[in-house]
Scaffold this motif. Structure first.
Motif, mmCIF file in Angstrom:
data_model
loop_
_atom_site.group_PDB
_atom_site.id
_atom_site.type_symbol
_atom_site.label_atom_id
_atom_site.label_comp_id
_atom_site.label_asym_id
_atom_site.label_seq_id
_atom_site.Cartn_x
_atom_site.Cartn_y
_atom_site.Cartn_z
ATOM 1 N N PRO A 62 37.192 40.087 34.259
ATOM 2 C CA PRO A 62 36.242 39.042 34.479
ATOM 3 C C PRO A 62 36.467 38.551 35.838
ATOM 4 N N LEU A 63 35.497 38.106 36.750
ATOM 5 C CA LEU A 63 35.900 37.427 37.790
ATOM 6 C C LEU A 63 36.893 36.310 37.737
ATOM 7 N N LYS A 64 36.635 35.442 36.885
ATOM 8 C CA LYS A 64 37.197 34.259 36.835
ATOM 9 C C LYS A 64 38.686 34.533 36.393
ATOM 10 N N ASP A 65 39.138 35.689 35.938
ATOM 11 C CA ASP A 65 40.622 36.042 35.493
ATOM 12 C C ASP A 65 41.046 36.511 37.077
ATOM 13 N N ILE A 66 40.421 37.297 37.487
ATOM 14 C CA ILE A 66 40.919 37.941 38.732
ATOM 15 C C ILE A 66 40.818 37.279 40.157
ATOM 16 N N LEU A 67 40.123 36.327 40.524
ATOM 17 C CA LEU A 67 40.145 35.452 41.518
ATOM 18 C C LEU A 67 41.383 34.992 41.900
ATOM 19 N N PRO A 68 42.215 34.171 41.118
ATOM 20 C CA PRO A 68 43.220 33.641 41.648
ATOM 21 C C PRO A 68 44.371 34.803 42.117
ATOM 22 N N LEU A 69 44.417 35.840 41.735
ATOM 23 C CA LEU A 69 45.282 36.893 41.998
ATOM 24 C C LEU A 69 44.894 37.209 43.376
ATOM 25 N N ALA A 70 43.527 37.650 43.398
ATOM 26 C CA ALA A 70 42.959 38.115 44.853
ATOM 27 C C ALA A 70 43.113 37.146 45.855
ATOM 28 N N SER A 71 43.198 35.634 45.822
ATOM 29 C CA SER A 71 43.187 34.647 46.427
ATOM 30 C C SER A 71 44.752 34.759 47.077
ATOM 31 N N SER A 72 45.732 34.950 46.009
ATOM 32 C CA SER A 72 47.113 34.916 46.368
ATOM 33 C C SER A 72 47.539 36.197 47.144
ATOM 34 N N SER A 109 29.718 39.168 44.998
ATOM 35 C CA SER A 109 28.690 38.097 44.397
ATOM 36 C C SER A 109 29.219 37.294 43.154
ATOM 37 N N GLN A 110 28.727 36.212 43.116
ATOM 38 C CA GLN A 110 28.965 35.427 41.906
ATOM 39 C C GLN A 110 28.463 35.953 40.574
ATOM 40 N N LYS A 111 27.522 36.829 40.654
ATOM 41 C CA LYS A 111 27.134 37.359 39.358
ATOM 42 C C LYS A 111 27.892 38.736 38.874
ATOM 43 N N ASP A 112 28.502 39.210 39.616
ATOM 44 C CA ASP A 112 29.392 40.535 39.335
ATOM 45 C C ASP A 112 30.864 40.221 39.298
ATOM 46 N N ALA A 113 31.530 41.299 39.091
ATOM 47 C CA ALA A 113 32.982 41.196 38.847
ATOM 48 C C ALA A 113 33.591 41.794 39.957
ATOM 49 N N TRP A 114 32.695 42.434 41.167
ATOM 50 C CA TRP A 114 33.342 43.242 42.055
ATOM 51 C C TRP A 114 33.983 42.749 43.167
ATOM 52 N N LEU A 115 34.708 43.074 43.815
ATOM 53 C CA LEU A 115 35.791 42.417 45.060
ATOM 54 C C LEU A 115 35.305 43.486 46.140
ATOM 55 N N GLU A 116 35.651 42.997 47.295
ATOM 56 C CA GLU A 116 35.535 43.663 48.305
ATOM 57 C C GLU A 116 36.968 43.185 49.248
ATOM 58 N N CYS A 117 37.541 44.254 50.006
ATOM 59 C CA CYS A 117 38.925 43.956 50.344
ATOM 60 C C CYS A 117 38.715 44.516 52.009
ATOM 61 N N ASN A 118 39.009 43.378 52.883
ATOM 62 C CA ASN A 118 39.199 43.990 54.351
ATOM 63 C C ASN A 118 40.602 43.973 54.781
ATOM 64 N N ALA A 119 41.457 45.109 54.692
ATOM 65 C CA ALA A 119 42.768 44.985 55.200
ATOM 66 C C ALA A 119 42.882 45.253 56.727
ATOM 67 N N GLY A 120 41.719 45.784 57.506
ATOM 68 C CA GLY A 120 41.801 46.076 58.434
ATOM 69 C C GLY A 120 42.173 44.816 59.582
ATOM 70 N N PRO A 126 40.499 48.109 39.533
ATOM 71 C CA PRO A 126 39.284 48.086 38.914
ATOM 72 C C PRO A 126 38.233 47.335 39.267
ATOM 73 N N ASN A 127 38.751 46.113 40.049
ATOM 74 C CA ASN A 127 37.603 45.481 40.363
ATOM 75 C C ASN A 127 37.144 45.534 41.805
ATOM 76 N N LEU A 128 37.887 46.228 42.599
ATOM 77 C CA LEU A 128 37.462 46.870 44.051
ATOM 78 C C LEU A 128 36.563 47.470 44.138
ATOM 79 N N ARG A 129 35.248 47.181 44.942
ATOM 80 C CA ARG A 129 34.333 47.991 45.147
ATOM 81 C C ARG A 129 34.289 48.679 46.670
ATOM 82 N N GLU A 163 43.884 56.116 43.286
ATOM 83 C CA GLU A 163 43.756 56.301 41.788
ATOM 84 C C GLU A 163 43.770 55.069 40.838
ATOM 85 N N THR A 164 44.320 54.098 41.088
ATOM 86 C CA THR A 164 44.080 52.851 40.542
ATOM 87 C C THR A 164 42.711 52.212 40.882
ATOM 88 N N MET A 165 41.966 52.522 42.067
ATOM 89 C CA MET A 165 40.798 51.893 42.316
ATOM 90 C C MET A 165 39.493 52.767 42.146
#
Length: 558
Positions: free
Chosen positions: A304-314, A327-338, A357-360, A378-380
């Motif tokens: 769930p997005l509410k459970d994963i966002l604190p860790l994503a922010s950290s 989006s605020q409707k789904d649990a998917w995340l985007e990550c820009n490490a570039g 599992p949440n990275l899209r 493999e974890t994504m």
């Protein structure tokens, strides 16, 4: 040996339409006779004579049609004989019951009627067994009675809707037992199996497939085009000889392609896929059923997005990257490490595993990740977009990328990948876009990769459907010819005689033209063109034309 005449087969097939009428009438007669035994319903059988007048011819004609249908063959002999003779017996007993009723032997009539009901139940059971299997009536009986009724102790599951997915690599699969037989079981065995063998053909075992049926071999090893099985599968759905019948579920184009490949490869019963060295098109179909679906089975649902966002922010703050919700409707995340550049490497990528599992979307472009570090992919399992441009990865990294069954977009710009590495991506089920600028991939390698990823057979079928739709559109249209006179026809390649619109005085649009008395006149817009067409005389002066020298269709006044 020739079969029965077509008129016999035609009348025979009426059996399945008529069968329910005599069944209903006989059961109705028996019910009314039972009710008449009670004083309150003593007149329930008042119309027995009328019902008998309908039941007797219906039972006789239905039995006759059933006998004709039995001449076509294709049914288990012992069940067919039981059904045929119990059905004929039922019709005969109903006729005898009618005679007894006519002779007013009421007690004998009732006993005869109840006996016909018992025979009817037996005939119906054997009929259902012919069509649906020998244990059809008792298959789902309560467990305490199942053994007594002869159905065994296990409830039979419904047949699978599609061939089961194997968890082993495609190359290790047994071709017949794990590729061919599931297709035959799904689409063919219901009519060509142990319970029902139309045309004396069974397709429930390798030996039975090779044996063929009453019309000869079902296949010719090494020659799919000459094999009766493939010919009938490829007939138009409306053809009488098309198999399976059009009212039955149909095999997919991939199923037929696999069957044809197996036959062309020699129709082996014990070889593995890898031993037959399948071409790329076959490999892709096989991997979609073995490899790709195997990867999909490992997919992990996002948290769930509410459970994963604190860790994503950290992590975003610690690693100096951007991690945010798509989006605020789904649990998917985007990550820009570039954005972290070369300060982001394998160790930092490993720290993203809890978000896996949440990275899209994942952008690793320009980072310091290596082939070994990409094992973290493999974890994504749910990634759909992956940027690897301007990194030091090689073909080894693509072995990890190929496990991403949901990946649709891959950017490999300015990397060291080659043709060999690209071939490892051929079986990715959802990959749609691959960017290969400034890589070591050759034009030949890219062409081969595209060909392997393209189902030309399906594209050809869609193209044929498009052409058929175009033909239907043409047939639905009507052509109207107003018969434009030669006087109003513009000479070939003629240019407008004016540069300013005669109606508005504005510059002309060369695409807005009208032929007037052989001269091409241009306008600035369609409105001006319409005004000119309504009353051209009002604007001729602006074109330096006169009524006399343009309207020359009649004689001049004296």
């Amino acid at each position: 040996m020739s079969g029965p005449p077509e008129i016999v087969l035609f009348l025979g097939r009426l059996h399945v339409l008529l069968i329910h009428l005599p069944i209903a009438l006989v059961l109705l007669l028996a019910t009314l006779e039972l009710l008449a035994r009670f004083p309150r319903f003593r007149h329930a059988n008042a119309n027995t004579g009328l019902i008998l007048a309908l039941a007797i011819p219906a039972a006789v004609f239905t039995a006759l049609c059933g006998w004709m249908l039995s001449l076509a063959g294709g049914y288990p002999a012992h069940l067919l004989q039981w059904h045929k003779w119990t059905g004929i017996s039922t019709a005969a007993i109903v006729v005898v019951a009618g005679v007894l009723y006519r002779l007013e032997l009421k007690t004998a009539f009732r006993w005869c009627l109840f006996i016909s009901t018992g025979a009817l139940i037996l005939a119906s059971h054997f009929g259902g067994s012919l069509t649906h299997g020998s244990d059809y009536l008792v298959r789902y009986a309560p467990r305490p009675f199942r053994n007594w009724l002869g159905a065994g102790s296990q409830v039979h599951p419904a047949p699978p809707a599609q061939p089961p997915v194997s968890t082993k690599p495609p190359a290790e699969a047994q071709v017949f037992s794990e590729v061919v037989q599931p297709i035959l079981q799904k689409d063919c065995v219901s009519c060509h199996g142990p319970s029902k063998a139309k045309g004396k053909l069974r397709l429930d075992s390798f030996a039975a497939v090779l044996k063929g049926g009453g019309s000869g071999p079902a296949l010719v090893p090494g020659k799919a085009g000459n094999s009766e099985m493939i010919k009938r599968l490829r007939l138009d759905l409306g053809e009488d000889d098309h198999m399976p019948p059009k009212d039955k579920p149909q095999p997919t184009s991939g199923d037929i392609t696999l069957l044809a490949w197996w036959i062309d490869a020699g129709a082996s019963g014990d070889k593995k896929v890898g031993e037959l060295k399948p071409p790329l098109a076959i490999t892709r179909i096989l991997d979609s059923r073995f490899g790709a679906l195997r990867h999909l089975a490992k997919a992990v649902p996002p948290k769930p997005l509410k459970d994963i966002l604190p860790l994503a922010s950290s992590l975003s703050d610690d690693l100096h990257i951007v991690v945010m919700a798509l989006s605020q409707k789904d649990a998917w995340l985007e990550c820009n490490a570039g954005v972290a550049g070369t300060s982001f490497g394998d160790a930092q990528l490993a720290r993203l595993a809890p978000l896996g599992p949440n990275l899209r979307w994942l952008d690793l472009g320009g980072t310091a990740v290596t082939d070994a570090g990409l094992a973290q992919l493999e974890t994504m399992p749910n990634l759909s977009r992956l940027h690897l441009e301007r990194t030091a990865i090689t073909d080894k990294a693509l072995a990890h990328v190929s496990s991403l069954a949901n990946l649709e977009y891959l950017n490999l710009y300015a990397t060291a990948v080659t043709d060999a590495g690209l071939r490892g991506l051929e079986q990715m089920p959802r990959l749609k876009q691959v960017y290969l600028w400034e890589t070591k991939v050759t034009s030949t390698g890219a062409t081969e990769f595209t060909a392997a990823r393209t189902d030309t057979e399906q594209l050809d079928k869609w193209q044929q459907e498009i052409e058929q739709l175009k033909a239907k559109i043409r047939d639905a249209q009507i052509s109207v010819d107003l018969g434009t006179s030669l006087a109003n026809a513009a000479p070939t390649n003629q240019t407008p005689i004016n540069t300013m619109c005669p109606v508005s005085g504005k510059p002309i649009d060369p695409s807005k033209t009208f032929v007037y008395e052989g001269r091409l006149i241009a306008f600035c817009c369609n409105d001006c063109k319409a005004k000119f067409e309504q009353d051209p005389k009002a604007f001729l002066a602006k074109l330096n034309l006169t009524v006399t020298n343009t309207l020359a269709s009649g004689p001049k006044a004296p």
